[in-house]
Design an enzyme around this catalytic site. Sequence first.
Site, PDB file in Angstrom:
ATOM      1  N   ARG A  26       0.707  -1.430  -0.171  1.00 36.05           N
ATOM      2  CA  ARG A  26      -0.058   0.090  -0.105  1.00 36.05           C
ATOM      3  C   ARG A  26       0.746   1.307  -0.188  1.00 36.05           C
ATOM      4  O   ARG A  26       0.375   2.441  -0.622  1.00 36.05           O
ATOM      5  CB  ARG A  26      -0.849   0.086   1.172  1.00 36.05           C
ATOM      6  CG  ARG A  26      -2.080  -0.902   0.881  1.00 36.05           C
ATOM      7  CD  ARG A  26      -2.590  -1.591   2.436  1.00 36.05           C
ATOM      8  NE  ARG A  26      -3.764  -2.104   2.248  1.00 36.05           N
ATOM      9  CZ  ARG A  26      -3.941  -3.425   2.067  1.00 36.05           C
ATOM     10  NH1 ARG A  26      -2.687  -4.034   1.588  1.00 36.05           N
ATOM     11  NH2 ARG A  26      -5.018  -4.194   1.816  1.00 36.05           N
ATOM     12  N   ARG A 120      -5.549 -16.536  -9.692  1.00 39.61           N
ATOM     13  CA  ARG A 120      -6.365 -15.476  -8.790  1.00 39.61           C
ATOM     14  C   ARG A 120      -7.367 -14.800  -9.458  1.00 39.61           C
ATOM     15  O   ARG A 120      -7.087 -14.035 -10.288  1.00 39.61           O
ATOM     16  CB  ARG A 120      -5.149 -14.747  -8.281  1.00 39.61           C
ATOM     17  CG  ARG A 120      -3.950 -15.089  -7.811  1.00 39.61           C
ATOM     18  CD  ARG A 120      -4.115 -16.039  -6.450  1.00 39.61           C
ATOM     19  NE  ARG A 120      -4.444 -14.955  -5.275  1.00 39.61           N
ATOM     20  CZ  ARG A 120      -3.660 -14.506  -4.450  1.00 39.61           C
ATOM     21  NH1 ARG A 120      -2.217 -14.775  -4.900  1.00 39.61           N
ATOM     22  NH2 ARG A 120      -4.150 -13.794  -3.400  1.00 39.61           N
ATOM     23  N   SER A 163     -11.066  -8.671   0.133  1.00 38.03           N
ATOM     24  CA  SER A 163     -11.146  -7.304   0.484  1.00 38.03           C
ATOM     25  C   SER A 163     -10.207  -6.541  -0.647  1.00 38.03           C
ATOM     26  O   SER A 163     -10.452  -5.489  -0.665  1.00 38.03           O
ATOM     27  CB  SER A 163     -10.440  -7.129   1.892  1.00 38.03           C
ATOM     28  OG  SER A 163      -9.166  -7.732   1.896  1.00 38.03           O
ATOM     29  N   ASP A 305      -5.027 -15.441   6.554  1.00 34.54           N
ATOM     30  CA  ASP A 305      -3.724 -16.004   6.343  1.00 34.54           C
ATOM     31  C   ASP A 305      -3.183 -16.911   7.647  1.00 34.54           C
ATOM     32  O   ASP A 305      -2.113 -17.490   7.408  1.00 34.54           O
ATOM     33  CB  ASP A 305      -2.769 -14.669   6.094  1.00 34.54           C
ATOM     34  CG  ASP A 305      -2.703 -14.110   4.810  1.00 34.54           C
ATOM     35  OD1 ASP A 305      -3.416 -14.596   3.861  1.00 34.54           O
ATOM     36  OD2 ASP A 305      -2.485 -12.900   4.604  1.00 34.54           O
ATOM     37  N   LYS A 332      -6.434 -17.890  -2.276  1.00 32.67           N
ATOM     38  CA  LYS A 332      -5.055 -17.112  -1.984  1.00 32.67           C
ATOM     39  C   LYS A 332      -4.471 -17.744  -3.119  1.00 32.67           C
ATOM     40  O   LYS A 332      -4.686 -18.269  -4.093  1.00 32.67           O
ATOM     41  CB  LYS A 332      -4.543 -17.548  -0.675  1.00 32.67           C
ATOM     42  CG  LYS A 332      -5.603 -16.922   0.473  1.00 32.67           C
ATOM     43  CD  LYS A 332      -5.560 -15.430   0.657  1.00 32.67           C
ATOM     44  CE  LYS A 332      -6.691 -14.658   1.454  1.00 32.67           C
ATOM     45  NZ  LYS A 332      -6.466 -13.291   1.393  1.00 32.67           N
ATOM     46  N   ARG A 336      -5.730 -23.059   0.283  1.00 34.54           N
ATOM     47  CA  ARG A 336      -5.180 -23.286   1.568  1.00 34.54           C
ATOM     48  C   ARG A 336      -5.831 -24.260   2.349  1.00 34.54           C
ATOM     49  O   ARG A 336      -5.408 -25.102   2.940  1.00 34.54           O
ATOM     50  CB  ARG A 336      -4.962 -21.898   2.331  1.00 34.54           C
ATOM     51  CG  ARG A 336      -3.718 -21.239   1.593  1.00 34.54           C
ATOM     52  CD  ARG A 336      -3.464 -19.973   2.228  1.00 34.54           C
ATOM     53  NE  ARG A 336      -2.292 -19.403   1.888  1.00 34.54           N
ATOM     54  CZ  ARG A 336      -2.119 -17.935   1.772  1.00 34.54           C
ATOM     55  NH1 ARG A 336      -2.742 -17.362   2.807  1.00 34.54           N
ATOM     56  NH2 ARG A 336      -1.021 -17.481   1.145  1.00 34.54           N
TER      57      ARG A 336
END
Length: 423
Positions: A26, A120, A163, A305, A332, A336
């Site tokens: 970011r 993704r 998100s 995560d 992800k 996972r």
Amino acid sequence: MDYRITPGAALAGEISVPGSKSHTIRAVVAGLLGRNWSEIHAPLLSGDTRSALNAARALGAEAEISDALWRIRGCGGDFSAAAKRIDMGNSGTSLRIMTAAAALGAAEVTFDGDASLRTRIMRGELDALAALGARTRDTGGFAPLTVSGPLTGGRARVDGTTSQYLSALLMALPLARRDSVLELDFLNEADYVRITLDWLARCGVTVHAREDLLRFEIPGGQRYQAFSRVIPADFSTAAFPLGAGVIAGREVRIANLDFTDLQGDKRVFDFVREMGGDLRDEAGYVAVRRSELRGGTFDLNATPDALPLMAVLGCCAAGETRLVNVPQARLKETDRIACMTAELRKMGAEIEELADGMVIRGAGRLHGAEVQSHADHRIAMALAVAALGADGETVIRDGGACGVTYPGFAADFRRLGARIAEF
């Protein structure tokens, strides 16, 4: 690179956790979207963050780089000199945020990456960008994809499955010509959006967010102010020395953690305490010792995560552990949920896979095995932690995937006494 891990060592010493991937990426994007020099102190030096930095340069930013400081001067959304094609490596966060940023410019930019990145899903973000004035071309909602603008603003409904779609739009739309309104029906991983909003505020950008984070009003025509900031330590990464400490630690000290930071994964420390973990807060660090863990039910929606590490801890805990409400963990770098289920079963774990998580019946001791990281950094590190408490040697194929967020993982753990060989 593969890892061979031999258990039996009692870990002791101190680890300083590297910087946050979420904050570093970011920061790079905020620097790109400004026009003056910004300073990123103590950035995470990893494959994902370098992908973000390389993309910023390809879009027209200037950068002066050292290990301790990245200085970036952006182009304020003027991407007229942007490269036609940008390789994002393995970084899904960078792909999503940079795609929205590139839509501010009129030139076509194509984003691509490695085989994992091409899995993704981008459909939700691309649909929102199209509603806001951008033009997109893609391969069924995946990279390689091409975007061009100018992003004009307006109204869009955003898919809250990840998100990252919302964070990408929130960072780009303040530079759009018109005001914008974003609405969502639901939002996973809300704490990551709070990190994004914090960066916007620090850069003088105004966004009006409803308290439930399901509606946003973004004035257009804004400018990003330059900034100078130290990147906080990464709580997603800190979860792994935490897990190693409660599984095999005489005393592992985890330094430089800021529990006032907005990262959702700091909750993992609370989860471990709930499981009976021996954690002690001291000045400047958290001390962790080997603990008798007990199972429990943990909602990981805000901390997806953490699923790989929490799955390992569930295997080592007495009773049943339920990891729930985290369907986005399937989206992800890998699925996972499926991958951790498969790999821990090779080590003797009893796991039931759920659509949105997993049920682990623990207390049985894991045994060494040959396992696969699936080129996923968090799976690689989680399996390494599992191996520290297993009976017998474990080989992790492509254990070097840890370098995506923690290039010093093996070296740091060896300094604690772990027997990790790279080959």
